[in-house]
Write a protein that holds these residues in place. Structure first.
Motif, PDB file in Angstrom:
ATOM      1  N   ASN B  17       1.447  -0.855  -0.013  1.00  0.00           N
ATOM      2  CA  ASN B  17      -0.126  -0.113   0.330  1.00  0.00           C
ATOM      3  C   ASN B  17       0.889   1.321   0.245  1.00  0.00           C
ATOM      4  N   ASP B  18      -0.006   2.088  -0.388  1.00  0.00           N
ATOM      5  CA  ASP B  18       0.495   3.474   0.118  1.00  0.00           C
ATOM      6  C   ASP B  18       0.268   4.775   1.146  1.00  0.00           C
ATOM      7  N   LYS B  19       0.981   5.394   1.671  1.00  0.00           N
ATOM      8  CA  LYS B  19       0.694   5.464   3.196  1.00  0.00           C
ATOM      9  C   LYS B  19       1.187   7.176   2.983  1.00  0.00           C
ATOM     10  N   SER B  20       0.527   7.992   3.535  1.00  0.00           N
ATOM     11  CA  SER B  20       1.050   9.276   3.700  1.00  0.00           C
ATOM     12  C   SER B  20       0.769   9.471   5.498  1.00  0.00           C
ATOM     13  N   ARG B  63      11.083   5.262  -2.237  1.00  0.00           N
ATOM     14  CA  ARG B  63      10.070   4.843  -2.460  1.00  0.00           C
ATOM     15  C   ARG B  63       9.471   5.349  -1.343  1.00  0.00           C
ATOM     16  N   HIS B  77       5.408  10.637   2.386  1.00  0.00           N
ATOM     17  CA  HIS B  77       4.529   9.297   1.670  1.00  0.00           C
ATOM     18  C   HIS B  77       4.876   8.434   0.748  1.00  0.00           C
ATOM     19  N   ILE B  78       4.889   7.581   1.300  1.00  0.00           N
ATOM     20  CA  ILE B  78       6.163   6.365   1.593  1.00  0.00           C
ATOM     21  C   ILE B  78       4.884   5.662  -0.044  1.00  0.00           C
ATOM     22  N   ASN B  79       5.485   4.853  -0.474  1.00  0.00           N
ATOM     23  CA  ASN B  79       4.885   4.327  -2.084  1.00  0.00           C
ATOM     24  C   ASN B  79       4.779   2.225  -1.992  1.00  0.00           C
ATOM     25  N   SER B  80       4.401   1.335  -1.657  1.00  0.00           N
ATOM     26  CA  SER B  80       5.088   0.267  -1.534  1.00  0.00           C
ATOM     27  C   SER B  80       5.627  -0.159  -0.676  1.00  0.00           C
ATOM     28  N   LEU B  81       4.691   0.095   0.307  1.00  0.00           N
ATOM     29  CA  LEU B  81       4.786  -0.572   1.487  1.00  0.00           C
ATOM     30  C   LEU B  81       5.266  -1.570   1.852  1.00  0.00           C
ATOM     31  N   ASP B  85       9.870  -1.176   6.768  1.00  0.00           N
ATOM     32  CA  ASP B  85       8.917  -0.233   6.774  1.00  0.00           C
ATOM     33  C   ASP B  85       8.158  -0.450   8.346  1.00  0.00           C
TER      34      ASP B  85
END
Lengths: 114, 115
Positions: B17-20, B63, B77-81, B85
């Motif tokens: 997932n992507d999260k901020s 990422r 912002h973090i992509n492709s967790l 991480d």
């Protein structure tokens, strides 16, 4: 390169004992700044003290005192008459004019038991 | 009044997932930072912004992308967790980046758990 070493991983004391947390640092800079932060079990980081490299005077704040010695590259922290509320992880950190972020030691976990 | 605030405080998400994570400071500081604290409590700088400009970018996977819409905000912002991480992420701010070893004020942290 800058480095901060806190050799004591965990310390356990009984309430009212004095305890010293060690911090040894490495830097090539002549101007640098040393910090101590406290992280209680609740998780936030609490600033305790900042000291610059030109000020070797020891500092006392209530039960807390700090001993800065450039000759041994150490910035040790002593808690006098420890209390249960002092239980926390304590971090020593270093920064200088050539690097703006804090370089943290690995922390010392202090447990004070009644 | 909270000096440095972060939202959310806890974030649980699935791999990929992507999260901020959002950070705001009301101290009028020019410089903001992101630190990562791993499971062993080790704190390490990730990024630093001064007046919305990136000044420190440690060896962090791309990422992770910080964004500073204004001086008071620095979002992460973090992509492709990934599982690795999972950590506590701290935002911090200081008055500026000039000489003086300015005290950094830390937010309460965001505990990210990647399942």
């Amino acid at each position: 390169a800058q480095k901060v070493t806190q050799a004591q991983t965990e310390i356990s004391v009984v309430e009212k004992e004095d305890v010293t947390l060690d911090c040894v640092y490495e830097t090539r800079d002549t101007t640098y700044y040393l910090f101590w932060y406290k992280q209680p079990p609740s998780g936030e980081l609490v600033f305790l003290i900042r000291r610059n490299s030109f000020d070797e005077q020891n500092e006392i704040s209530g039960r807390y005192s700090w001993n800065f010695q450039k000759s041994t590259s150490s910035f040790n922290f002593t808690i006098t008459a420890s209390q249960v509320v002092d239980s926390a992880v304590y971090f020593c950190a270093l920064t200088s004019n050539s690097g703006y972020a804090l370089n943290f030691g690995k922390g010392t976990s202090l447990l004070v038991t009644p | 009044d909270t000096a440095v605030s972060q939202t959310p405080k806890y974030l649980v998400t699935q791999m990929g997932n992507d999260k901020s994570i959002k950070c705001e400071q009301n101290l009028g500081h020019d410089t903001m930072y992101w630190y990562k604290q791993d499971s062993k409590k080790f704190l390490k700088i990730m990024f630093s912004y001064n007046n919305k400009e990136l000044i420190i970018n440690e060896t962090v996977p791309n990422r992770f992308s910080p964004k500073s819409p204004d001086k008071a905000h620095l979002n992460l912002h973090i992509n492709s967790l990934e599982l690795g991480d999972s950590a506590v992420y701290f935002c911090a701010s200081s008055q500026d980046i000039g000489p003086g070893g300015n005290e950094q004020f830390f937010g309460p942290g965001t505990r990210l758990t990647v399942l």
